[in-house]
Design a protein around this motif. Structure first.
Motif, PDB file in Angstrom:
ATOM      1  N   SER A 433      48.004  88.601 -18.584  1.00  0.00           N
ATOM      2  CA  SER A 433      47.692  86.987 -18.956  1.00  0.00           C
ATOM      3  C   SER A 433      49.334  86.202 -17.976  1.00  0.00           C
ATOM      4  O   SER A 433      49.164  84.995 -17.597  1.00  0.00           O
ATOM      5  CB  SER A 433      48.052  86.335 -19.654  1.00  0.00           C
ATOM      6  OG  SER A 433      49.640  86.688 -20.728  1.00  0.00           O
ATOM      7  N   ALA A 434      50.286  86.918 -18.218  1.00  0.00           N
ATOM      8  CA  ALA A 434      51.404  86.017 -16.542  1.00  0.00           C
ATOM      9  C   ALA A 434      50.373  85.256 -15.472  1.00  0.00           C
ATOM     10  O   ALA A 434      51.682  84.814 -15.252  1.00  0.00           O
ATOM     11  CB  ALA A 434      52.376  87.483 -16.577  1.00  0.00           C
ATOM     12  N   HIS A 435      50.000  85.986 -15.186  1.00  0.00           N
ATOM     13  CA  HIS A 435      49.432  85.276 -13.857  1.00  0.00           C
ATOM     14  C   HIS A 435      49.100  84.242 -14.124  1.00  0.00           C
ATOM     15  O   HIS A 435      48.504  83.807 -12.580  1.00  0.00           O
ATOM     16  CB  HIS A 435      48.437  86.358 -12.961  1.00  0.00           C
ATOM     17  CG  HIS A 435      48.926  87.479 -12.933  1.00  0.00           C
ATOM     18  ND1 HIS A 435      49.930  87.593 -11.909  1.00  0.00           N
ATOM     19  CD2 HIS A 435      48.649  88.820 -12.725  1.00  0.00           C
ATOM     20  CE1 HIS A 435      49.801  88.468 -11.001  1.00  0.00           C
ATOM     21  NE2 HIS A 435      49.112  89.433 -11.684  1.00  0.00           N
ATOM     22  N   GLN A 436      48.382  83.753 -14.991  1.00  0.00           N
ATOM     23  CA  GLN A 436      47.590  81.966 -15.295  1.00  0.00           C
ATOM     24  C   GLN A 436      48.674  81.490 -14.452  1.00  0.00           C
ATOM     25  O   GLN A 436      49.438  80.744 -15.273  1.00  0.00           O
ATOM     26  CB  GLN A 436      47.661  82.269 -16.750  1.00  0.00           C
ATOM     27  CG  GLN A 436      46.498  83.089 -17.428  1.00  0.00           C
ATOM     28  CD  GLN A 436      46.093  82.904 -19.157  1.00  0.00           C
ATOM     29  OE1 GLN A 436      45.693  81.638 -19.101  1.00  0.00           O
ATOM     30  NE2 GLN A 436      45.577  83.781 -19.603  1.00  0.00           N
ATOM     31  N   GLY A 437      47.880  80.702 -13.826  1.00  0.00           N
ATOM     32  CA  GLY A 437      48.103  79.029 -13.329  1.00  0.00           C
ATOM     33  C   GLY A 437      49.309  79.141 -12.356  1.00  0.00           C
ATOM     34  O   GLY A 437      49.961  78.833 -11.902  1.00  0.00           O
ATOM     35  N   GLY A 438      49.563  80.509 -11.970  1.00  0.00           N
ATOM     36  CA  GLY A 438      50.526  81.039 -10.920  1.00  0.00           C
ATOM     37  C   GLY A 438      50.051  81.098  -9.982  1.00  0.00           C
ATOM     38  O   GLY A 438      48.678  80.589  -9.151  1.00  0.00           O
ATOM     39  N   GLN A 439      50.853  81.224  -8.240  1.00  0.00           N
ATOM     40  CA  GLN A 439      50.134  80.952  -7.069  1.00  0.00           C
ATOM     41  C   GLN A 439      50.447  82.356  -6.554  1.00  0.00           C
ATOM     42  O   GLN A 439      51.437  82.776  -6.765  1.00  0.00           O
ATOM     43  CB  GLN A 439      51.525  80.202  -6.423  1.00  0.00           C
ATOM     44  CG  GLN A 439      51.941  78.818  -6.318  1.00  0.00           C
ATOM     45  CD  GLN A 439      50.854  77.452  -6.457  1.00  0.00           C
ATOM     46  OE1 GLN A 439      50.377  77.502  -5.278  1.00  0.00           O
ATOM     47  NE2 GLN A 439      50.329  77.550  -7.438  1.00  0.00           N
ATOM     48  N   ALA A 440      48.691  82.532  -6.329  1.00  0.00           N
ATOM     49  CA  ALA A 440      48.722  83.984  -5.767  1.00  0.00           C
ATOM     50  C   ALA A 440      49.181  84.233  -4.716  1.00  0.00           C
ATOM     51  O   ALA A 440      49.081  82.999  -3.651  1.00  0.00           O
ATOM     52  CB  ALA A 440      47.189  84.486  -5.948  1.00  0.00           C
ATOM     53  N   VAL A 441      50.476  85.620  -4.062  1.00  0.00           N
ATOM     54  CA  VAL A 441      51.112  85.177  -2.733  1.00  0.00           C
ATOM     55  C   VAL A 441      50.214  86.191  -1.657  1.00  0.00           C
ATOM     56  O   VAL A 441      49.620  87.659  -2.743  1.00  0.00           O
ATOM     57  CB  VAL A 441      52.472  85.178  -2.711  1.00  0.00           C
ATOM     58  CG1 VAL A 441      52.594  84.037  -3.113  1.00  0.00           C
ATOM     59  CG2 VAL A 441      52.818  86.646  -3.925  1.00  0.00           C
ATOM     60  N   ARG A 442      49.957  86.922  -0.723  1.00  0.00           N
ATOM     61  CA  ARG A 442      49.835  87.464  -0.387  1.00  0.00           C
ATOM     62  C   ARG A 442      50.911  89.235  -0.454  1.00  0.00           C
ATOM     63  O   ARG A 442      51.327  88.471  -0.554  1.00  0.00           O
ATOM     64  CB  ARG A 442      49.399  87.007   0.853  1.00  0.00           C
ATOM     65  CG  ARG A 442      48.956  88.020   1.822  1.00  0.00           C
ATOM     66  CD  ARG A 442      48.354  88.034   3.315  1.00  0.00           C
ATOM     67  NE  ARG A 442      49.264  87.817   4.688  1.00  0.00           N
ATOM     68  CZ  ARG A 442      49.038  88.925   4.965  1.00  0.00           C
ATOM     69  NH1 ARG A 442      47.825  89.333   4.879  1.00  0.00           N
ATOM     70  NH2 ARG A 442      50.342  88.393   5.925  1.00  0.00           N
ATOM     71  N   THR A 443      49.749  89.744  -0.631  1.00  0.00           N
ATOM     72  CA  THR A 443      50.609  91.485  -1.218  1.00  0.00           C
ATOM     73  C   THR A 443      49.712  92.020  -0.464  1.00  0.00           C
ATOM     74  O   THR A 443      48.999  92.463  -0.725  1.00  0.00           O
ATOM     75  CB  THR A 443      50.357  91.305  -2.110  1.00  0.00           C
ATOM     76  OG1 THR A 443      50.778  90.334  -3.097  1.00  0.00           O
ATOM     77  CG2 THR A 443      51.024  92.844  -2.874  1.00  0.00           C
ATOM     78  N   ILE A 444      50.998  92.786   0.560  1.00  0.00           N
ATOM     79  CA  ILE A 444      49.764  94.005   1.453  1.00  0.00           C
ATOM     80  C   ILE A 444      50.404  95.301   0.700  1.00  0.00           C
ATOM     81  O   ILE A 444      51.598  95.692   0.840  1.00  0.00           O
ATOM     82  CB  ILE A 444      50.873  94.342   2.915  1.00  0.00           C
ATOM     83  CG1 ILE A 444      50.365  92.777   3.593  1.00  0.00           C
ATOM     84  CG2 ILE A 444      49.912  94.919   3.588  1.00  0.00           C
ATOM     85  CD1 ILE A 444      51.772  92.238   4.382  1.00  0.00           C
TER      86      ILE A 444
END
Ligand code: AHR
Length: 555
Positions: A433-444
């Motif tokens: 739930s901590a991801h909700q509304g967050g800015q997704a950032v590129r992750t390699i």
């Protein structure tokens, strides 16, 4: 007669590093001199906002989902909020449930919303859509015959108690468009304006419910009418052409494809574009359904014969269901491309409002509950992998919900009478739930593949998977290690910044089959640990068969 089920399935420079505490159960694992995996997070490369609605839910009048799961009744000794199970409300508030889809599923296209409003004692008793399925013969009458005790007002009571939005699925197969308009009117017309607003005031709420999300049918290629894509597009146009808004803009969700049915997507979009491309602006979502069920390793495509067991499985089954689940990413990408052929500006987004593993019947926690399966650690890993897929495609997927919330397939909760437990899938929703509304950032993510024997032949499966998002200076990284026995010693790199503090939350268990039950409610439960600030490189020991959340506070 076509059986109902046949409808459904025929090294980065400038990086900051931190040494993370090792989970206790892996304390004996020796660290090698060099990590064998690496996760590089690029906070400057934003993919989009993770819609909270990707963490949505789904409820259907099927088996023990509504009666027993959600609805216990106002006079019950079981703690309740106006008849709704209080444990459920409390847990859903904890996971910040944003939206719930209701009342189906296939049930939706057999449902007359008018049956479920007004004085409870006057509501008609009907045959449930799912009656007569082989598996329901042993079910209690409350599952086979619909009392309509739980309807629109009770559903809205649940949503209001949680503080989430409603997503109602309208009947296209067996009711006219007029019934759809009237349902919108019942829910959304302002107090004191219409006869239906007056009915609503007596039954549930003087104030309108302001329902925004409306599904136009369900699986219209199958149980929802057995339409062709072109026929359905015509119906969709008719149902959505004039629907009063009552000050609440409506977001229509069209019944999308089953799995990799590219023809359904192309056929619908082509027909809409043929008449008027402008209509894409009024379609909010295109609902893809994808269940992972075939554990036959290619031996059969038969819906019944191909399934595996929810609880008794071997290592191959573990990897095979995860492999099936992983296909969702290519389905999202494939349908997105097909949609683009007609809707070049991508006005319509994807909705994945039924997803999850579907095992063979036979292992419900409550005997007689149709479709109920008991989620294990495997399903937690599966669900985390799926949520990470959504997080990686925030510009494409706008709403999603697993099937189904309670007492069903990939459920977050199981309940019977006064007993209740949070499944490992529910634990994952809490962690994510901590991801909700967050800015997704590129992750390699670079990690060795998992290798295993698939019926004696070598097979491989991708190693670590995950996603990352930012809320201001708070970074959330979630990672799944699907390997059944090997920990992954992983270097974590956050490019271009440094870390103030951090914590890990890990969900795992020494037994791949571990699950929570009414007797052992906390067998699978997340472990939270603070992270001491490191002086050297950030190495995270990711346990086998685990889901990990890393919370980093950035400078
Ligand atoms: O989730 C169970 C059923 O699966 C739903 O009713 C239907 O939409 C799907 O086929």
């Amino acid at each position: 007669m076509i059986r109902r089920r046949e409808f459904m399935r025929n090294g980065a420079l400038g990086a900051t590093a931190l040494l993370l505490a090792r989970p206790a159960r892996l304390a004996s694992t020796l660290l090698s001199s060099a990590p064998d995996a690496r996760i590089e997070i690029l906070p400057e490369e934003v993919l989009g906002t993770i819609s909270p609605n990707l963490y949505g839910h789904f409820l259907e009048h099927i088996g023990g989902v509504i009666y027993d799961g959600v609805w216990v009744g106002e006079n019950s000794k079981i703690p309740n909020v106006g008849g709704v199970r209080k444990d459920l409300v409390d847990e859903m508030r904890k996971v910040k449930a944003p939206v719930i889809r209701y009342p189906g599923g296939c049930f939706a296209d057999s449902y007359d919303w008018r049956d479920g409003v007004g004085p409870a004692e006057k509501r008609p008793r009907r045959t449930n859509f799912w009656n007569n399925e082989d598996e329901t013969s042993a079910a209690p009458a409350s599952h086979r015959y619909e009392s309509n005790r739980f309807g629109t007002d009770e559903f809205m009571r649940l949503c209001r108690a949680i503080g989430c939005q409603a997503y109602l699925a309208a009947n296209v197969r067996s009711l006219p468009a007029e019934a759809f308009y009237r349902w919108v009117e019942y829910c959304n017309s302002p107090a004191g304006t219409t006869a239906l607003a007056a009915e609503r005031a007596v039954s549930g709420s003087a104030q309108p419910y302001d329902v925004r999300y409306w599904g136009v049918g369900n699986e219209s290629w199958g149980c929802g009418g057995n339409f062709t894509a072109q026929e359905y597009a015509v119906e969709f146009r008719r149902y959505t052409t004039w629907v009063p808004e009552y000050g609440q803009p409506l977001s229509f969700i069209a019944s999308g494809p089953n799995s990799d049915d590219w023809q359904w997507t192309r056929g619908f979009f082509e027909e809409i574009a043929r008449k008027d491309k402008e209509q894409f602006s009024s379609i909010f979502g295109w609902a893809l359904h994808y269940y992972s069920w075939n554990l036959s390793r290619g031996r059969t495509a038969d819906w019944d014969a191909g399934k595996g067991d929810a609880i008794n499985f071997d290592v191959q089954d573990w990897y095979e269901i995860l492999r099936e689940g992983n296909r969702l990413e290519s389905l999202i990408e494939g349908h997105w491309q097909a949609m683009r052929e007609f809707d070049s500006e991508h006005k319509v987004k994807l909705v994945v409002d039924e997803w999850g593993p579907w095992y063979r019947p036979g292992s419900p926690l409550t005997p007689g509950n149709f479709l109920e399966q008991v989620p294990t650690l495997r399903d937690a890993v599966f669900s985390a992998m799926t949520l990470d897929i959504f997080n990686r495609h925030p510009e494409k997927v706008t709403l999603a919900s697993p099937a189904q919330l309670i007492n069903c397939l990939n459920s977050l909760y199981l309940a019977h009478e006064d007993k209740f437990c949070v499944t490992p899938v529910g634990q994952v929703f809490g962690m994510y739930s901590a991801h909700q509304g967050g800015q997704a950032v590129r992750t390699i993510i670079s990690a060795p593949n998992v290798h295993y024997a698939r019926d004696g032949k070598p097979a491989s499966f991708s190693g670590l998977a995950g996603s990352a998002s930012l809320h201001g200076k708070d970074l959330t990284l979630t990672v799944v290690n699907p390997h059944v026995s090997e920990a992954r010693e992983t270097e974590i790199i956050v490019r271009g910044t440094s870390v103030r503090s951090g914590a890990t939350t890990t969900l795992s268990h020494s037994d791949l089959h571990a699950r929570n039950t009414f007797e052992q409610r906390n067998e699978v439960t997340p472990q939270v640990k603070d992270l001491p600030l490191p002086r050297t490189g950030l190495i995270l020991q990711i346990p086998p068969a685990s889901v990990t959340r890393l919370d980093l506070s950035l400078v």
